[in-house]
Scaffold this motif. Sequence first.
Motif, PDB file in Angstrom:
ATOM      1  N   ASP A 170       0.817  -1.218   0.000  1.00 63.07           N
ATOM      2  CA  ASP A 170       0.000   0.000   0.000  1.00 63.07           C
ATOM      3  C   ASP A 170       0.847   1.263   0.000  1.00 63.07           C
ATOM      4  N   ARG A 171       2.067   1.183   0.534  1.00 58.55           N
ATOM      5  CA  ARG A 171       2.935   2.361   0.632  1.00 58.55           C
ATOM      6  C   ARG A 171       4.300   2.028   0.053  1.00 58.55           C
ATOM      7  N   ILE A 172       5.034   3.047  -0.315  1.00 57.29           N
ATOM      8  CA  ILE A 172       6.374   2.823  -0.846  1.00 57.29           C
ATOM      9  C   ILE A 172       7.253   2.121   0.194  1.00 57.29           C
ATOM     10  N   GLU A 173       7.021   2.429   1.483  1.00 55.59           N
ATOM     11  CA  GLU A 173       7.807   1.763   2.531  1.00 55.59           C
ATOM     12  C   GLU A 173       7.561   0.252   2.529  1.00 55.59           C
ATOM     13  N   ASP A 174       6.330  -0.157   2.248  1.00 53.73           N
ATOM     14  CA  ASP A 174       6.029  -1.589   2.172  1.00 53.73           C
ATOM     15  C   ASP A 174       6.841  -2.242   1.053  1.00 53.73           C
ATOM     16  N   ASP A 175       6.916  -1.564  -0.071  1.00 52.29           N
ATOM     17  CA  ASP A 175       7.681  -2.066  -1.209  1.00 52.29           C
ATOM     18  C   ASP A 175       9.161  -2.216  -0.835  1.00 52.29           C
ATOM     19  N   LEU A 176       9.716  -1.204  -0.181  1.00 47.98           N
ATOM     20  CA  LEU A 176      11.144  -1.229   0.159  1.00 47.98           C
ATOM     21  C   LEU A 176      11.467  -2.332   1.160  1.00 47.98           C
ATOM     22  N   TRP A 177      10.559  -2.643   2.050  1.00 50.16           N
ATOM     23  CA  TRP A 177      10.797  -3.716   3.017  1.00 50.16           C
ATOM     24  C   TRP A 177      10.842  -5.086   2.348  1.00 50.16           C
ATOM     25  N   ARG A 178      10.393  -5.187   1.101  1.00 51.60           N
ATOM     26  CA  ARG A 178      10.382  -6.473   0.390  1.00 51.60           C
ATOM     27  C   ARG A 178      11.598  -6.626  -0.530  1.00 51.60           C
ATOM     28  N   ARG A 179      12.530  -5.684  -0.475  1.00 49.99           N
ATOM     29  CA  ARG A 179      13.689  -5.711  -1.379  1.00 49.99           C
ATOM     30  C   ARG A 179      14.829  -6.540  -0.804  1.00 49.99           C
ATOM     31  N   ASP A 180      15.893  -6.701  -1.617  1.00 53.08           N
ATOM     32  CA  ASP A 180      16.932  -7.663  -1.252  1.00 53.08           C
ATOM     33  C   ASP A 180      17.874  -7.165  -0.150  1.00 53.08           C
ATOM     34  N   TYR A 181      18.594  -6.083  -0.423  1.00 52.35           N
ATOM     35  CA  TYR A 181      19.593  -5.572   0.518  1.00 52.35           C
ATOM     36  C   TYR A 181      19.235  -4.148   0.934  1.00 52.35           C
ATOM     37  N   ARG A 182      19.627  -3.792   2.138  1.00 54.49           N
ATOM     38  CA  ARG A 182      19.206  -2.500   2.685  1.00 54.49           C
ATOM     39  C   ARG A 182      19.692  -1.340   1.834  1.00 54.49           C
ATOM     40  N   GLN A 199      28.750   3.131   6.263  1.00 57.60           N
ATOM     41  CA  GLN A 199      29.687   2.252   6.948  1.00 57.60           C
ATOM     42  C   GLN A 199      30.289   1.177   6.045  1.00 57.60           C
ATOM     43  N   GLY A 200      29.820   1.102   4.812  1.00 57.39           N
ATOM     44  CA  GLY A 200      30.360   0.115   3.891  1.00 57.39           C
ATOM     45  C   GLY A 200      29.922  -1.302   4.189  1.00 57.39           C
ATOM     46  N   TYR A 201      28.678  -1.482   4.591  1.00 52.51           N
ATOM     47  CA  TYR A 201      28.152  -2.803   4.919  1.00 52.51           C
ATOM     48  C   TYR A 201      27.176  -3.268   3.843  1.00 52.51           C
ATOM     49  N   LEU A 202      27.095  -4.573   3.693  1.00 47.73           N
ATOM     50  CA  LEU A 202      26.048  -5.181   2.873  1.00 47.73           C
ATOM     51  C   LEU A 202      25.218  -6.065   3.795  1.00 47.73           C
ATOM     52  N   THR A 203      23.957  -5.678   3.975  1.00 47.98           N
ATOM     53  CA  THR A 203      23.066  -6.379   4.888  1.00 47.98           C
ATOM     54  C   THR A 203      21.757  -6.681   4.178  1.00 47.98           C
ATOM     55  N   ALA A 204      21.342  -7.935   4.197  1.00 45.58           N
ATOM     56  CA  ALA A 204      20.056  -8.295   3.612  1.00 45.58           C
ATOM     57  C   ALA A 204      18.924  -7.710   4.454  1.00 45.58           C
ATOM     58  N   VAL A 205      17.842  -7.330   3.789  1.00 47.87           N
ATOM     59  CA  VAL A 205      16.681  -6.824   4.508  1.00 47.87           C
ATOM     60  C   VAL A 205      16.116  -7.917   5.405  1.00 47.87           C
ATOM     61  N   SER A 206      16.021  -9.138   4.860  1.00 49.56           N
ATOM     62  CA  SER A 206      15.553 -10.272   5.661  1.00 49.56           C
ATOM     63  C   SER A 206      15.942 -11.560   4.953  1.00 49.56           C
ATOM     64  N   GLU A 207      15.958 -12.650   5.704  1.00 50.14           N
ATOM     65  CA  GLU A 207      16.251 -13.961   5.119  1.00 50.14           C
ATOM     66  C   GLU A 207      15.179 -14.337   4.099  1.00 50.14           C
TER      67      GLU A 207
END
Length: 397
Positions: A104-116, A142-150
């Motif tokens: 419903d919101r752009i934030e919802d879309d971003l939470w479904r993406r691969d890496y932060r 900080q130069g990190y690669l972190t997945a949004v979720s498993e």
Amino acid sequence: MAEGSGDALLDQLQTRLAPAQWPLPLARLPEGTALVGGAVRDGLLDRLQEQPDLDLVVPSDAIALTQALAQELQGTCVVLDAERSIARLVIGGWTVDIARQDGDRIEDDLWRRDYRLNAIAVSLQPWGELWDPTGGLSDLQQGYLTAVSEANLTDDPLRLLRGLRLIAEIPLTISSQTMGWIERHAARLPEAAPERILAELQRLVRGDHADVAIAALTSLPLLHPWAAGGQPPTPSDIEGLSTEEAAAAVPLARLTALVSDEGLSQLRASRALRQRCKRLRLWQERIGQAPESLPESDRLQLHEELEGDLPALALQMPMPEKKIWLRRWRDAEDPLFHPRSPIDGNGLLTALEVEPGPRLGRLLHHLKLEHAFGRIQTPSEALKEAKHFLTRESEAL
């Protein structure tokens, strides 16, 4: 990375993105359109290409919008995913992927993406809002690669490989948790389309930081179904090559070391790419570190088959031999490293009573060999040797 916050950060991002130069006028986009993913990330890092690929999220039917834009702007619409309403607009050398917002919101879309760091968006219509619900800006700083979720990684298993491609292109440290998730689900990579897997690999091997990514890749079972088990070139192997030579040779050598001939076929590589890798692999195995020990006919075959890709073979040579081979390869007139006959087939047909066919092919090969090793040099010498060759063949019958 872009510095500052709020309006200053947006102003800097707008300057780098330069949307006024896009072939897609922002006024043609519906209200609620946002730019997401790689272009935002690269804009913040100030590493945008001249014509960056653009990923847009729109609140309504993306396919209908893309079709209308293609007709209006004289571009091409390619439907990428009808079920999820994703299409591609190709226009003026630019690629614009347009997707219907997921949620419903752009934030919802971003939470479904691969890496932060890929889950950052900026509003285009109207311009002026930056969304970062997952903490992507902090990861960039900080130069990190972190997945949004498993779960997001397994929703599209290609994302498992994409993480390593990102660290090949950008100096990033992958979080231990994210690396653990990639390792846990590595066996699912074959669920992704083979063409997409190959495209990620080709980008990975071209990356400025590919050595780090390849070290991680080979420690994981991601490529097991297609693995070659070879040794990719090391930074010391690249010594002696120019920037341009390395840009062509190193990715080819890396891909050949990582993916087998059968693997490339399964990943639906082009015939030309499969042949290049197969030939490079064959000659790597044959010559070891003693190419000068090959018979003349094999040396000629080597240079005929690898003429354009010889620097990729030279990577494995000791420095003295590598310098000699590269110096000779850079000389376009070197008769062995750029094999050719001093006289072509038409010239032979005109001067001699020989018909087109296998006999002419054998003659041209012989003249090329004689020229490659310096026994003939001029067209007149070639014509004289051709007569001797034909006489010897006739006497042997």
